[in-house]
Enzyme design. Structure first.
Site, PDB file in Angstrom:
ATOM      1  N   HIS A  87       0.822  -1.206   0.000  1.00  0.00           N
ATOM      2  CA  HIS A  87       0.000   0.000   0.000  1.00  0.00           C
ATOM      3  C   HIS A  87       0.857   1.258   0.000  1.00  0.00           C
ATOM      4  O   HIS A  87       0.561   2.231  -0.705  1.00  0.00           O
ATOM      5  CB  HIS A  87      -0.936  -0.032   1.212  1.00  0.00           C
ATOM      6  CG  HIS A  87      -1.781   1.178   1.355  1.00  0.00           C
ATOM      7  ND1 HIS A  87      -1.587   2.117   2.338  1.00  0.00           N
ATOM      8  CD2 HIS A  87      -2.838   1.626   0.618  1.00  0.00           C
ATOM      9  CE1 HIS A  87      -2.480   3.068   2.213  1.00  0.00           C
ATOM     10  NE2 HIS A  87      -3.254   2.813   1.191  1.00  0.00           N
TER      11      HIS A  87
ATOM     12  N   GLU B 166       2.208   1.826  -3.432  1.00  0.00           N
ATOM     13  CA  GLU B 166       1.174   2.413  -4.297  1.00  0.00           C
ATOM     14  C   GLU B 166       1.123   3.929  -4.120  1.00  0.00           C
ATOM     15  O   GLU B 166       1.021   4.682  -5.089  1.00  0.00           O
ATOM     16  CB  GLU B 166      -0.177   1.781  -3.963  1.00  0.00           C
ATOM     17  CG  GLU B 166      -1.367   2.430  -4.637  1.00  0.00           C
ATOM     18  CD  GLU B 166      -2.524   2.629  -3.688  1.00  0.00           C
ATOM     19  OE1 GLU B 166      -3.040   3.764  -3.614  1.00  0.00           O
ATOM     20  OE2 GLU B 166      -2.917   1.657  -3.011  1.00  0.00           O
ATOM     21  N   HIS B 167       1.204   4.391  -2.875  1.00  0.00           N
ATOM     22  CA  HIS B 167       1.210   5.836  -2.625  1.00  0.00           C
ATOM     23  C   HIS B 167       2.468   6.496  -3.180  1.00  0.00           C
ATOM     24  O   HIS B 167       2.410   7.552  -3.820  1.00  0.00           O
ATOM     25  CB  HIS B 167       1.139   6.099  -1.113  1.00  0.00           C
ATOM     26  CG  HIS B 167      -0.244   6.056  -0.550  1.00  0.00           C
ATOM     27  ND1 HIS B 167      -0.799   7.095   0.148  1.00  0.00           N
ATOM     28  CD2 HIS B 167      -1.189   5.077  -0.580  1.00  0.00           C
ATOM     29  CE1 HIS B 167      -2.036   6.765   0.527  1.00  0.00           C
ATOM     30  NE2 HIS B 167      -2.286   5.544   0.106  1.00  0.00           N
TER      31      HIS B 167
ATOM     32  N   GLU C 112       4.572  10.869   3.192  1.00  0.00           N
ATOM     33  CA  GLU C 112       3.538   9.897   2.845  1.00  0.00           C
ATOM     34  C   GLU C 112       3.314   8.890   3.968  1.00  0.00           C
ATOM     35  O   GLU C 112       2.188   8.414   4.166  1.00  0.00           O
ATOM     36  CB  GLU C 112       3.895   9.187   1.539  1.00  0.00           C
ATOM     37  CG  GLU C 112       2.688   8.701   0.761  1.00  0.00           C
ATOM     38  CD  GLU C 112       1.722   9.831   0.397  1.00  0.00           C
ATOM     39  OE1 GLU C 112       0.509   9.550   0.289  1.00  0.00           O
ATOM     40  OE2 GLU C 112       2.172  10.984   0.223  1.00  0.00           O
TER      41      GLU C 112
ATOM     42  N   GLU D 145      -4.442   7.698   7.587  1.00  0.00           N
ATOM     43  CA  GLU D 145      -5.393   6.785   6.946  1.00  0.00           C
ATOM     44  C   GLU D 145      -5.709   5.604   7.862  1.00  0.00           C
ATOM     45  O   GLU D 145      -6.861   5.167   7.952  1.00  0.00           O
ATOM     46  CB  GLU D 145      -4.813   6.291   5.617  1.00  0.00           C
ATOM     47  CG  GLU D 145      -5.776   5.505   4.776  1.00  0.00           C
ATOM     48  CD  GLU D 145      -5.199   5.101   3.429  1.00  0.00           C
ATOM     49  OE1 GLU D 145      -5.909   4.410   2.676  1.00  0.00           O
ATOM     50  OE2 GLU D 145      -4.043   5.474   3.124  1.00  0.00           O
TER      51      GLU D 145
END
Length: 425
Positions: A47, A50-51, A120, A127
């Protein structure tokens, strides 16, 4: 509409569907690596990668990536799942070369700048916190984790604050190089495009990706179990789970029909009995998630604290009865919903590109709509009844609940009602 498939020498598949009536197109890269590809110390890296793919390359910084695609009215996005990661763009058909160039840039030339990484990581920590703050989402993570304890397939996709904060640029580059290999990657495009144009762009931009095999995933084993978290909520979140079927199983489509008849829409048993007749909850549904080697069948309900004692026996009663009295008209409605959903998805280039890529990763070839509909049509009442009996009585249940301290669902009670094996919490 024509579907065509080619493969580059490095094993990367190129699959397209030409939809000549469209002025737009979706193009993307789907990778057969997701959360269950991670080692324990890599939890959450899929994940995070992906960011980070959008945070700068050797040719573009993060702002340039966003500005170039939006300057032509397009949009670019990505998503990580248990078994795959996707990067895709929606553009006007004339901007296909730009979209493929940006996708290749972020997947082959990312620099993983330490400053961008730190920012990030902070975003993902937010998140993770946001997911925890939404009990209606958090309960599903805990259901999966309880069903497959101590296994990659059971771990939340986002990772933990500890693992996310520990990743370095070198770890990201190593994971990308080890898992993003040609044989487990699909470049898919659908819309107002031609296959030869997409293939040429793929050869130019993705031909240099390695062709070695990606690391094998750990075999999943369903265990079942229970989990409960005390929170002072107005709405209690309840999920029940059972072992499902993998997506190449002969019972895969029957499992989808079973989920639809039990809790797939307003005409389903659970919705009619629990919500419409008795008003015991705001939402109730059933679902089936298929994976490469296993599956998870579940039921979810959100209800008030005072309604739990009446709601749970009703849920169990409907689950218990469906293997004995499922009717032909219920199966027909579920199959009609599945057929309609499939045919409606053919009108969306994004849905088509996504479906084609998943089929290539799962089956090694695209399935035609006629072929899928034939498989749906083959599902009969007796097959669904048998499958229901096998699922609900054949595996220990999984229970996950979020609610006030005096709210709980006893997994042994569920097992006794279903006649299924019991599993200690």
């Amino acid at each position: 509409m024509a579907v065509e498939v080619s493969r580059l020498p490095n094993g990367l598949a190129v699959v397209t569907e030409t939809m000549p009536h469209l002025e737009s197109a979706t193009v993307g890269v789907w990778v057969g690596a997701g959360a269950r590809s991670e080692r324990p110390e890599e939890h959450g890296i899929s994940h995070l990668l992906e960011h980070m793919a959008f945070k700068g390359t050797r040719r573009r910084n993060a702002r340039q990536i966003a500005e170039e695609i939006e300057a032509v009215g397009g949009e670019i996005n990505a998503a990580t799942s248990v078994e795959t990661t996707a990067y895709y763009a929606r553009i006007l058909k004339g901007d296909l070369p730009l979209a493929v160039d940006i996708l290749s840039d972020i997947l082959t030339e990312s620099v993983f700048d330490p400053g961008e990484l730190e920012r990030e990581q902070h975003v993902i920590l937010q998140e993770i916190g946001a997911a925890y703050d939404m009990p209606e989402d958090h309960v599903f993570d805990q259901l999966q984790q309880s069903a497959f304890p101590g296994q990659p397939i059971g771990r939340p996709i986002l990772g933990t604050p500890e693992t996310v904060k520990g990743f370095t640029p070198e770890a990201l580059a190593g994971y990308l190089g080890g898992h993003y290999r040609g044989p487990v990657m699909v470049l898919a495009a659908a819309g107002g495009i031609e296959h030869d144009d997409v293939l040429r762009l793929a050869e130019e931009r993705f031909g240099g990706i390695g062709n070695g095999a990606a690391p094998a995933i750990e075999t999943a084993t369903y265990h079942g179990g229970s989990w409960r978290e005390e929170r002072d909520l107005h709405e209690v979140q309840i999920t029940l789970g059972f072992e499902g079927r993998h997506y190449t199983s002969p019972d895969h489509y029957a499992a989808q029909v079973l989920a639809a008849t039990l809790g797939g829409g307003m005409s389903s048993r659970l919705f009619q009995e629990v919500r419409e007749k008795r008003g015991l909850c705001y939402s109730i549904s059933a679902f089936h998630w298929g994976y490469a080697d296993t599956g998870l069948f579940g039921v979810h309900a959100a209800t008030g604290e005072g309604d739990v004692d009446e709601l749970v026996p009703l849920m169990l009663g409907e689950i218990e009865r469906i293997s004995g009295d499922l009717a032909a008209d219920e199966v027909a409605r579920a199959k009609a919903q599945m057929r309609a959903g499939l045919l409606m998805s053919l009108e969306s280039p994004t849905s088509r590109a996504s479906s084609l890529s998943r089929q290539m990763l799962i089956h090694g070839r695209p399935l035609t709509a006629r072929e899928i509909i034939a498989r749906i049509d083959e599902v009969g009442v007796e097959q669904v009844r048998r499958l229901a009996a096998d699922i609900f009585a054949g595996s220990p249940p999984t229970v996950a609940v979020i609610g006030p301290p005096d709210v709980s669902v006893d997994p042994d009670l569920v097992a006794r009602r279903m006649g299924s094996p019991r599993k200690a919490a």
